[in-house]
Design a protein around this motif. Structure first.
Motif, mmCIF file in Angstrom:
data_model
loop_
_atom_site.group_PDB
_atom_site.id
_atom_site.type_symbol
_atom_site.label_atom_id
_atom_site.label_comp_id
_atom_site.label_asym_id
_atom_site.label_seq_id
_atom_site.Cartn_x
_atom_site.Cartn_y
_atom_site.Cartn_z
ATOM 1 N N UNK A 33 14.523 3.302 17.108
ATOM 2 C CA UNK A 33 13.704 4.353 17.715
ATOM 3 C C UNK A 33 13.346 5.440 16.704
ATOM 4 N N UNK A 34 14.350 6.003 16.053
ATOM 5 C CA UNK A 34 14.066 7.121 15.139
ATOM 6 C C UNK A 34 13.291 6.660 13.915
ATOM 7 N N UNK A 35 13.552 5.454 13.436
ATOM 8 C CA UNK A 35 12.762 4.933 12.321
ATOM 9 C C UNK A 35 11.300 4.818 12.722
ATOM 10 N N UNK A 36 11.063 4.304 13.937
ATOM 11 C CA UNK A 36 9.694 4.153 14.405
ATOM 12 C C UNK A 36 9.004 5.481 14.608
ATOM 13 N N UNK A 37 9.727 6.476 15.140
ATOM 14 C CA UNK A 37 9.128 7.791 15.364
ATOM 15 C C UNK A 37 8.789 8.466 14.042
ATOM 16 N N UNK A 38 9.681 8.377 13.083
ATOM 17 C CA UNK A 38 9.415 9.006 11.785
ATOM 18 C C UNK A 38 8.297 8.290 11.031
ATOM 19 N N UNK A 39 8.200 6.978 11.207
ATOM 20 C CA UNK A 39 7.109 6.242 10.558
ATOM 21 C C UNK A 39 5.766 6.630 11.162
ATOM 22 N N UNK A 40 5.729 6.819 12.491
ATOM 23 C CA UNK A 40 4.476 7.168 13.162
ATOM 24 C C UNK A 40 4.064 8.611 12.896
ATOM 25 N N UNK A 41 5.047 9.491 12.669
ATOM 26 C CA UNK A 41 4.768 10.906 12.413
ATOM 27 C C UNK A 41 5.459 11.313 11.107
ATOM 28 N N UNK A 52 1.907 11.853 22.901
ATOM 29 C CA UNK A 52 2.229 13.122 23.553
ATOM 30 C C UNK A 52 2.545 14.197 22.526
ATOM 31 N N UNK A 53 3.320 13.856 21.514
ATOM 32 C CA UNK A 53 3.656 14.833 20.479
ATOM 33 C C UNK A 53 2.406 15.284 19.732
ATOM 34 N N UNK A 54 1.471 14.367 19.526
ATOM 35 C CA UNK A 54 0.213 14.757 18.886
ATOM 36 C C UNK A 54 -0.585 15.708 19.777
ATOM 37 N N UNK A 55 -0.688 15.368 21.055
ATOM 38 C CA UNK A 55 -1.431 16.224 21.976
ATOM 39 C C UNK A 55 -0.791 17.602 22.093
ATOM 40 N N UNK A 56 0.535 17.663 21.930
ATOM 41 C CA UNK A 56 1.251 18.937 22.032
ATOM 42 C C UNK A 56 1.201 19.730 20.728
ATOM 43 N N UNK A 57 0.564 19.201 19.712
ATOM 44 C CA UNK A 57 0.455 19.902 18.438
ATOM 45 C C UNK A 57 1.705 19.849 17.606
ATOM 46 N N UNK A 58 2.510 18.813 17.797
ATOM 47 C CA UNK A 58 3.794 18.706 17.110
ATOM 48 C C UNK A 58 3.798 17.633 16.016
ATOM 49 N N UNK A 59 2.633 17.197 15.597
ATOM 50 C CA UNK A 59 2.531 16.094 14.646
ATOM 51 C C UNK A 59 3.192 16.407 13.306
ATOM 52 N N UNK A 60 3.169 17.694 12.921
ATOM 53 C CA UNK A 60 3.770 18.091 11.640
ATOM 54 C C UNK A 60 4.891 19.113 11.849
ATOM 55 N N UNK A 61 5.495 19.121 13.046
ATOM 56 C CA UNK A 61 6.449 20.161 13.416
ATOM 57 C C UNK A 61 7.893 19.697 13.251
ATOM 58 N N UNK A 62 8.802 20.631 13.458
ATOM 59 C CA UNK A 62 10.227 20.302 13.507
ATOM 60 C C UNK A 62 10.584 20.014 14.967
ATOM 61 N N UNK A 63 10.989 18.783 15.229
ATOM 62 C CA UNK A 63 11.194 18.296 16.595
ATOM 63 C C UNK A 63 12.627 17.815 16.741
ATOM 64 N N UNK A 64 13.265 18.197 17.847
ATOM 65 C CA UNK A 64 14.593 17.689 18.171
ATOM 66 C C UNK A 64 14.489 16.733 19.350
ATOM 67 N N UNK A 65 15.134 15.585 19.234
ATOM 68 C CA UNK A 65 15.096 14.547 20.261
ATOM 69 C C UNK A 65 16.506 14.336 20.802
ATOM 70 N N UNK A 66 16.623 14.335 22.119
ATOM 71 C CA UNK A 66 17.882 14.016 22.796
ATOM 72 C C UNK A 66 18.178 12.539 22.572
ATOM 73 N N UNK A 67 19.116 12.258 21.689
ATOM 74 C CA UNK A 67 19.364 10.869 21.279
ATOM 75 C C UNK A 67 20.117 10.049 22.322
ATOM 76 N N UNK A 68 20.645 10.698 23.359
ATOM 77 C CA UNK A 68 21.461 9.969 24.322
ATOM 78 C C UNK A 68 20.665 8.966 25.158
ATOM 79 N N UNK A 69 19.357 9.148 25.274
ATOM 80 C CA UNK A 69 18.577 8.284 26.148
ATOM 81 C C UNK A 69 17.584 7.384 25.446
ATOM 82 N N UNK A 70 17.732 7.197 24.140
ATOM 83 C CA UNK A 70 16.771 6.354 23.414
ATOM 84 C C UNK A 70 17.434 5.038 23.040
#
Length: 399
Positions: free
Chosen positions: A148-156, A125-143
């Motif tokens: 999770x964050x290690x996996x997200x940063x590794x993928x992007x 979804x982040x790739x489709x939204x054009x956010x692959x190289x962007x500054x992204x904030x994630x609501x950490x309360x529901x992950x």
């Protein structure tokens, strides 16, 4: 539009954010209008996301299980996309004509291979939204708490991933007119149910009977009962305990602290009724609690802190007949969560802003006596505060 997108845009600009990921039931609903089934029935393991880009805040992307992908049809805004993850089966039509709604779901269903995991779906979804190289904030309360964050940063690896739970809670502090209307609607349902419950309060009725009537009325009015604290007499000191079977008697007072959700927004109101004339202490203490709420409503202003409003409320109660009154807080914001910002507490420096909905309350509990309480939501306005309930605050005597 429910969400305060102008406020969200300003905050994202201040932080230099290109995208935002909502992960909790409340924040997904806030951005999409979708009440996630997965997050409701699997609150500890369910994963559902809403993703917005800074330049398309009114058009989020929705991520859910393949089973819950049909909830994209319930979005209150135009979605820029929806992805379902995992395995679930909806069979193709066997020549039957499809409605426009079914066709829309089928288009989403056939939109490509289903990612295996929630994280895979979010990354896509982040790739489709054009956010692959962007500054992204994630609501950490529901992950998930681990990985999770290690996996997200590794993928992007080219993205700048940050946390955002505080951002969304801060944005939600100031309500839009549509949100205020929903808080008022939820309060109206709770008031209706409270009056219906008081109407059956006769000698011999039990707490269980009262709770059942309240929740039946809420459901009949289109709400969802969330907490129903109704206690008779001295039992109010244990207000959150299960309703009992002791029977109501003339002279007993009935304490209500009740809440429900209507269209995603909470109510939380409190009153006391008496079967026949109340005892003098009940009447005196209730009047003091009412004085605290009414002074808070009269004197709250934009720019005031939670601490300042707490002090005003406490002073009014103490001056009005309960000089020993103590509380950990005397209210809270309310909206898609029952406790939105700000907390009206002795150590809270958060500022109450124009458009903040404050749920002001003055509960009092005493062993051998029970509980008395007044609680109401109101909107803080520079030109005069707007109360969102219609029920009178006097102690109601039932004949």
């Amino acid at each position: 539009m429910l969400a305060n997108l102008d406020r969200l845009a300003r905050r994202m600009d201040e932080l230099g954010l290109d995208g935002l990921v909502a992960t909790t039931a409340e924040n997904v609903y806030y951005l999409t209008g979708i009440a996630s089934v997965g997050l409701e029935i699997f609150p500890h393991s369910g994963q559902c996301y809403a993703v917005v880009t800074r330049n398309r805040l009114a058009h989020p992307h929705f991520v859910a299980t393949r089973c819950d992908l049909d909830q994209a049809l319930d979005a209150a805004v135009g979605l820029d996309g929806a992805i379902g993850y995992g395995t679930f089966f909806r069979e193709p039509p066997d020549g039957a004509p499809l409605t426009a709604r079914e066709e829309r779901l089928r288009t989403l269903w056939d939109g490509g291979p289903a990612p295996a995991t929630p994280l895979d779906a979010l990354v896509e979804t982040l790739r489709r939204a054009g956010l692959e190289t962007a500054r992204i904030a994630v609501d950490e309360d529901g992950v998930p708490p681990f990985g999770f964050f290690d996996g997200l940063r590794e993928a992007l690896p080219a993205a700048d991933v940050r946390t955002a739970a505080g951002l969304l809670r801060g944005v939600r502090k100031v309500k839009t007119p549509a949100e205020t209307a929903r808080v008022a609607a939820a309060a109206a349902v709770a008031e209706q149910a409270m009056l219906a419950t008081a109407a059956i309060a006769k000698p011999g009725v039990t707490e269980r009977d009262l709770v059942r009537e309240f929740e039946r009325t809420v459901a009949g009015a289109g709400g969802r009962p969330k907490f129903t604290c109704i206690k008779i007499g001295a039992a109010g000191v244990a207000g959150q305990s299960y309703p009992g079977s002791e029977k109501l008697r003339p002279g007993d007072h009935i304490w209500f602290d009740v809440g429900c959700v209507v269209d995603g927004y909470w109510s939380d109101i409190a009153r006391v009724f008496s079967l026949g004339e109340p005892g003098p202490k009940v009447a005196r203490y209730y009047d003091a609690m009412r004085a605290g709420v009414e002074r808070a409503i009269a004197e709250a202003r934009p720019g005031m802190t939670g601490k300042e409003l707490f002090d005003i409320t406490m002073e009014a109660v103490r001056e009005s007949g309960v000089p020993h009154y103590r509380r950990n807080h005397t209210g809270h914001g309310i909206g898609v969560e029952i406790y939105d910002q700000v907390l009206i507490a002795p150590d809270n420096g958060h500022v109450i802003e124009e458009g903040t909905v404050v749920n002001i309350e003055t509960p009092y509990y005493e062993f051998g006596f029970g509980a008395v309480q007044v609680e109401d939501p109101f909107v803080v306005r520079a030109e005069g505060n707007e109360v969102l309930t219609t029920l009178g605050r006097e102690l109601t005597v039932l004949k």
